[in-house]
Each structure stands twice: as C-alpha cells, then as structure tokens.
Scaffold this motif. Structure first.
Motif, PDB file in Angstrom:
ATOM      1  N   ASP A  69     -12.693  19.010  -7.045  1.00  0.00           N
ATOM      2  CA  ASP A  69     -14.122  19.619  -6.908  1.00  0.00           C
ATOM      3  C   ASP A  69     -13.642  21.252  -6.286  1.00  0.00           C
ATOM      4  N   VAL A  70     -14.342  22.159  -7.186  1.00  0.00           N
ATOM      5  CA  VAL A  70     -13.742  23.502  -6.731  1.00  0.00           C
ATOM      6  C   VAL A  70     -15.342  24.142  -6.292  1.00  0.00           C
ATOM      7  N   PRO A  88      -6.569   6.836  -0.709  1.00  0.00           N
ATOM      8  CA  PRO A  88      -7.072   8.185  -1.442  1.00  0.00           C
ATOM      9  C   PRO A  88      -6.801   9.425  -0.714  1.00  0.00           C
ATOM     10  N   HIS A  89      -6.835  10.624  -1.534  1.00  0.00           N
ATOM     11  CA  HIS A  89      -6.399  11.850  -1.090  1.00  0.00           C
ATOM     12  C   HIS A  89      -7.534  12.615  -0.681  1.00  0.00           C
ATOM     13  N   ARG A  90      -7.258  13.484   0.194  1.00  0.00           N
ATOM     14  CA  ARG A  90      -8.442  14.270   0.832  1.00  0.00           C
ATOM     15  C   ARG A  90      -8.927  15.247  -0.258  1.00  0.00           C
ATOM     16  N   VAL A  91      -8.287  15.622  -1.143  1.00  0.00           N
ATOM     17  CA  VAL A  91      -8.519  16.821  -2.020  1.00  0.00           C
ATOM     18  C   VAL A  91      -8.625  16.331  -3.412  1.00  0.00           C
ATOM     19  N   PHE A  92      -7.813  15.491  -3.875  1.00  0.00           N
ATOM     20  CA  PHE A  92      -7.562  15.011  -5.067  1.00  0.00           C
ATOM     21  C   PHE A  92      -8.061  13.586  -5.371  1.00  0.00           C
ATOM     22  N   GLY A  93      -8.584  13.418  -6.798  1.00  0.00           N
ATOM     23  CA  GLY A  93      -8.948  12.226  -7.011  1.00  0.00           C
ATOM     24  C   GLY A  93      -8.047  11.821  -8.425  1.00  0.00           C
ATOM     25  N   THR A 114       0.828  -1.024  -0.231  1.00  0.00           N
ATOM     26  CA  THR A 114      -0.017   0.073  -0.009  1.00  0.00           C
ATOM     27  C   THR A 114       0.804   1.213   0.057  1.00  0.00           C
ATOM     28  N   VAL A 115       0.609   2.119  -0.907  1.00  0.00           N
ATOM     29  CA  VAL A 115       1.312   3.452  -1.006  1.00  0.00           C
ATOM     30  C   VAL A 115       0.449   4.479  -0.746  1.00  0.00           C
ATOM     31  N   GLY A 116       1.023   5.904  -0.601  1.00  0.00           N
ATOM     32  CA  GLY A 116       0.189   6.874  -0.482  1.00  0.00           C
ATOM     33  C   GLY A 116       0.063   7.594  -1.957  1.00  0.00           C
ATOM     34  N   PHE A 117      -1.205   8.258  -1.962  1.00  0.00           N
ATOM     35  CA  PHE A 117      -1.633   8.898  -3.202  1.00  0.00           C
ATOM     36  C   PHE A 117      -0.360   9.712  -3.900  1.00  0.00           C
ATOM     37  N   THR A 118       0.625  10.499  -3.077  1.00  0.00           N
ATOM     38  CA  THR A 118       1.491  11.234  -3.862  1.00  0.00           C
ATOM     39  C   THR A 118       2.533  10.307  -4.189  1.00  0.00           C
ATOM     40  N   ASP A 119       2.765   9.367  -3.290  1.00  0.00           N
ATOM     41  CA  ASP A 119       4.052   8.257  -3.774  1.00  0.00           C
ATOM     42  C   ASP A 119       3.660   7.532  -4.946  1.00  0.00           C
ATOM     43  N   ALA A 120       2.380   7.277  -5.263  1.00  0.00           N
ATOM     44  CA  ALA A 120       1.764   6.720  -6.449  1.00  0.00           C
ATOM     45  C   ALA A 120       2.075   7.441  -7.780  1.00  0.00           C
ATOM     46  N   LEU A 121       2.005   8.568  -7.568  1.00  0.00           N
ATOM     47  CA  LEU A 121       2.096   9.855  -8.679  1.00  0.00           C
ATOM     48  C   LEU A 121       3.707   9.864  -9.066  1.00  0.00           C
ATOM     49  N   ASP A 122       4.595  10.156  -7.978  1.00  0.00           N
ATOM     50  CA  ASP A 122       5.907  10.192  -8.138  1.00  0.00           C
ATOM     51  C   ASP A 122       6.783   9.038  -8.329  1.00  0.00           C
ATOM     52  N   GLY A 123       6.377   7.867  -7.716  1.00  0.00           N
ATOM     53  CA  GLY A 123       7.173   6.568  -7.550  1.00  0.00           C
ATOM     54  C   GLY A 123       7.557   6.659  -6.352  1.00  0.00           C
ATOM     55  N   VAL A 124       8.002   5.090  -5.831  1.00  0.00           N
ATOM     56  CA  VAL A 124       8.303   5.112  -4.592  1.00  0.00           C
ATOM     57  C   VAL A 124       9.136   3.655  -4.404  1.00  0.00           C
ATOM     58  N   THR A 125      10.330   3.733  -3.791  1.00  0.00           N
ATOM     59  CA  THR A 125      10.941   2.421  -3.175  1.00  0.00           C
ATOM     60  C   THR A 125      10.280   1.846  -1.737  1.00  0.00           C
ATOM     61  N   VAL A 126       9.804   0.623  -1.901  1.00  0.00           N
ATOM     62  CA  VAL A 126       9.272   0.048  -0.713  1.00  0.00           C
ATOM     63  C   VAL A 126      10.002  -1.222  -0.309  1.00  0.00           C
ATOM     64  N   SER A 127       9.899  -1.541   0.749  1.00  0.00           N
ATOM     65  CA  SER A 127      10.576  -2.784   1.390  1.00  0.00           C
ATOM     66  C   SER A 127       9.478  -3.968   1.356  1.00  0.00           C
ATOM     67  N   LEU A 128       9.719  -4.933   0.828  1.00  0.00           N
ATOM     68  CA  LEU A 128       8.833  -6.336   0.879  1.00  0.00           C
ATOM     69  C   LEU A 128       9.418  -7.389   1.584  1.00  0.00           C
ATOM     70  N   ARG A 129       8.845  -7.996   2.533  1.00  0.00           N
ATOM     71  CA  ARG A 129       9.076  -9.103   3.296  1.00  0.00           C
ATOM     72  C   ARG A 129       8.634 -10.327   2.366  1.00  0.00           C
ATOM     73  N   LEU A 130       9.195 -11.226   1.687  1.00  0.00           N
ATOM     74  CA  LEU A 130       8.887 -12.270   0.859  1.00  0.00           C
ATOM     75  C   LEU A 130       9.095 -13.691   1.679  1.00  0.00           C
ATOM     76  N   THR A 131       8.260 -14.533   1.374  1.00  0.00           N
ATOM     77  CA  THR A 131       8.306 -15.635   1.683  1.00  0.00           C
ATOM     78  C   THR A 131       8.092 -17.055   0.584  1.00  0.00           C
ATOM     79  N   SER A 132       8.869 -17.798   0.062  1.00  0.00           N
ATOM     80  CA  SER A 132       8.963 -18.537  -1.099  1.00  0.00           C
ATOM     81  C   SER A 132       9.440 -19.658  -0.941  1.00  0.00           C
ATOM     82  N   ASP A 133       9.181 -20.772  -1.883  1.00  0.00           N
ATOM     83  CA  ASP A 133       9.670 -22.005  -1.852  1.00  0.00           C
ATOM     84  C   ASP A 133      10.867 -22.000  -2.348  1.00  0.00           C
TER      85      ASP A 133
END
Length: 396
Positions: free
Chosen positions: A300-301, A286-291, A155-174
């Motif tokens: 909405d203005v 979601p963002h408080r002001v922007f969609g 899950t990323v924030g609205f602004t991070d989704a627009l600008d791009g972001v690096t996230v840490s993921l904990r993975l469990t695999s075979d």
C-alpha cells in the motif's frame, strides 16, 4: 495375508529335500523338521543374514505345500506326472518350462498348461487350486512394510518463505523397540513357533456359510513367532518411539498454511521396507510492509492529494532489491493498483511474480493557515461542479 498363488516352476522343486525329509515321511516329522528349520532361519532371529532369510522363505514355501495333506497329494501327483522322467523332463526357453520329451509335436510350454486356471477339464483345473483357498494355512515370510507417515509443522519468516530456507525439525515417530529390535521377546531368549497360527502369522475365521477370511493372529500379532518371556521395555509389543533431528528444505515460494511432502523422511520401515513420508505444514509470519497474493507481492503506497491530483513520481521499496519509481498519473483515484513486473514471489519454475502497488490518497488531519487557505481557494474554484449530483438522478 494373501494365499500363495500356484507357480509353474514348483513342478521342478523338491520340497521334501528342502525340509530334509523323505517323500513318505509322516506329517508329524514334516512339521517337526519345518519348525526346527524355521526357528533356525527366521529373520527375527538372524537380522542382516540374507542367506538365512532366503532359506527361511524356501522352508516356508515347502511346508506350505507338503505340510497340508490335500495339497501334498496334489503336489505328489504333479511331481509324478511332470517330474524328471515322467514326460522326458523339462527344458528351458522363453522363461517357461517346456516339455522336450518324445513325440512329434515339438514340445509344449508348462506355463501354458498350468497358467490357464479357467480351462475346464485341463491341468490348470487339476493343479490351479493347489495354493488357493480351501486348504490349511500356509506360512509366508514376513514382507517388507513401509514406515508410517509423520506430521510436523514449522514457522518461517516472510522473506525465507519467498527465497526458500533449510530448517531443523525434531521428530518423534513410532519405531521398532530398540532393545528387542521389534521381536517383542526378552533379549537373549529364543522364540518358538506360534501355536495359535502354527507360524502362519494369521488365522482363518468364518464369516458365515462357505466364506472365510484371514485375520492377523491375535497371539503373535502376525510375527509368526512368540517368546515365553516378553521384552521388559516394550512389554512384548515390539514397538517403541524414535526421536531424531533432521534438516528439511522448505522450497522457495511456499505459502502460509501450505503442506509439504518429503519422501522417505518419515518413520523407518519394517523388514527392510521403505521409510514413510514426512508432511510439514508451514506457517509464514506476516511482513510489516509487504503482503502476498498468490505469486505476487502487495504494498500500500500513501500519496498526497496534490500528488494524486497533479501526478507525481513516487519511490517505493522492493523486497530484497533496490527501490523502484512509481509514476502516478494526474487524476489518480485512491485504490488504483499499479503493477511492477518481476518483483514478486519466486515461482516453482524459477520465474517471479509481480509487485502490486495500491495507491492510498491521504487526507491531512490538521491544516496550518497557509494550507487551509489553499484548500478553501480550491473549494471556491470547484464550487460550481458538485460531486454528488449524480446520486439524485432517477431516484424514486
């Protein structure tokens, strides 16, 4: 596991020498020599030893031919016809094997003769089925296997989704068992050739009539070797789990619910195979002001009745930038959308979408005396122009 296909260059290989037996050695001696060499050079017993891995492939290739009576007979016949001295030998050239012996024809290409397996009555018919179906199972070295794909979410924030972001993921695999390294055997014990498939890794089962199919050996699971003592960690399965943390880059402009593929970030492969892929499902808060609408941002203005009726200049925010002035023309209805170019989400090519500003005319819930008097005066001024007259035209 597919059957071996005939290769012309095998005509020049001495499979007996590879196995260290004589040409007239009985099948029991050939099998004994093969098992000894396969055990000594098997990749599971010699991880990281490239030389022994190649030796194992050569031994498996040789045994796949001379370890079967029918194929051995054809191989011996081929060696007699095309071995050293049979027709003057073979010379290099053009990537094939060319006969350079006597005669005036200028030689012939062995690939041309042996490569055409559909030529009726030719040598392709004689030797083309040397390594195809109908015979005994032949052992092949374990092939590289690509690792499995892994699913994750973030899950990323609205602004991070627009600008791009690096996230840490904990993975469990075979993954391969960390104690036995995927062999399934108790560490420190020696493997032996699987007696069920005789080291082939698969068994042949009939499906009716003259048809048959290859199936993974149920005893060794395709690993070709078995251990008398199972690994206590994985109970002989050779499999375990791998937990790791990775840094994943979420690209700019990602949308809510979008699935991103990261190549080579999944589970590790087997026998030197490539890693699988990682699929990340992205949730955007979601963002408080922007969609968001595709590559465009929305806002909405709210405007007053007087601003919509008389016209106005209204300042509105932009995401991550300075405010802009929106010019609202006189007589603007509620719900009209204005476009501010270049203030939306980042696209894949680096350009940006637009900001879509929708006007919402506000009606005051409470009026003071002065405002009420002004509205009543306006009502009197437009009393002769009923708004709903058109609703009753042509109604029957």
């Amino acid at each position: 596991m597919a059957e071996q296909e005939f290769k012309p260059e095998w005509a020049t290989k001495d499979f007996y020498q590879v196995l260290g037996v004589s040409k007239d050695a009985p099948i029991a001696d050939i099998k004994k020599a093969y098992r000894k060499l396969a055990r000594e050079n098997h990749p599971d017993s010699n991880p990281g030893d490239t030389a022994k891995h190649e030796r194992f492939k050569a031994v498996s290739e040789a045994y796949g031919v001379v370890g079967d009576a029918e194929k051995r007979a054809k191989y011996d016949e081929m060696r007699t016809l095309y071995g050293s001295g049979g027709f003057g030998g073979f010379g290099g050239g053009g990537g094939g094997y060319r006969y350079t012996g006597g005669g005036s024809g200028g030689g012939f290409n062995l690939d041309d003769i042996l490569g055409d397996r559909n030529r009726s009555g030719g040598f392709g018919e004689m030797f083309g089925d040397l390594f195809s179906g109908g015979g005994r199972r032949t052992q092949q070295a374990r092939r590289p296997v690509k690792g499995t794909d892994v699913e994750s979410s973030t899950t990323v924030g609205f602004t991070d989704a627009l600008d791009g972001v690096t996230v840490s993921l904990r993975l469990t695999s075979d993954a391969a068992c960390p104690d036995c390294q995927g062999t399934g055997g108790k560490p420190g014990t020696k493997p032996r050739i699987c007696p069920e498939c005789e080291g082939a890794g698969y068994v042949v089962s009939g499906v009716g009539g003259a048809f048959s199919m290859n199936e993974t050996c149920p005893r060794c699971g395709g690993r070709q070797l078995i251990y008398d003592e199972r690994c206590p960690t994985c109970q002989g399965s050779g499999r375990g789990t791998s937990a790791r943390t990775i840094q994943a880059r979420i690209p700019a402009g990602v949308k809510d619910g979008q699935r991103i593929r990261l190549r080579g970030k999944g589970a590790p492969g087997e026998n030197g195979g490539p890693a699988g892929d990682l699929y990340i499902t992205v949730k955007v808060t979601p963002h408080r002001v922007f969609g968001r609408s595709g590559d465009n941002l929305t806002i909405d203005v709210p405007v007053g009745f007087d601003e919509a009726a008389l016209g106005a200049e209204v300042k509105i925010p932009t995401l991550g930038g300075a405010p802009v002035t929106l010019r609202v023309p006189a007589g603007t209805p509620s719900g009209r959308t204005f476009r501010v170019r270049g203030r939306g989400a980042t696209r894949k090519d680096g350009t940006r979408g637009d900001l879509l500003a929708t006007v919402e005319v506000q009606v005051p819930a409470v009026l003071d005396a002065e405002a009420r008097a002004a509205v009543e005066a306006y009502r009197t001024a437009v009393a002769g122009k009923p708004l709903r007259a058109g609703l009753f035209e042509d109604v029957s």
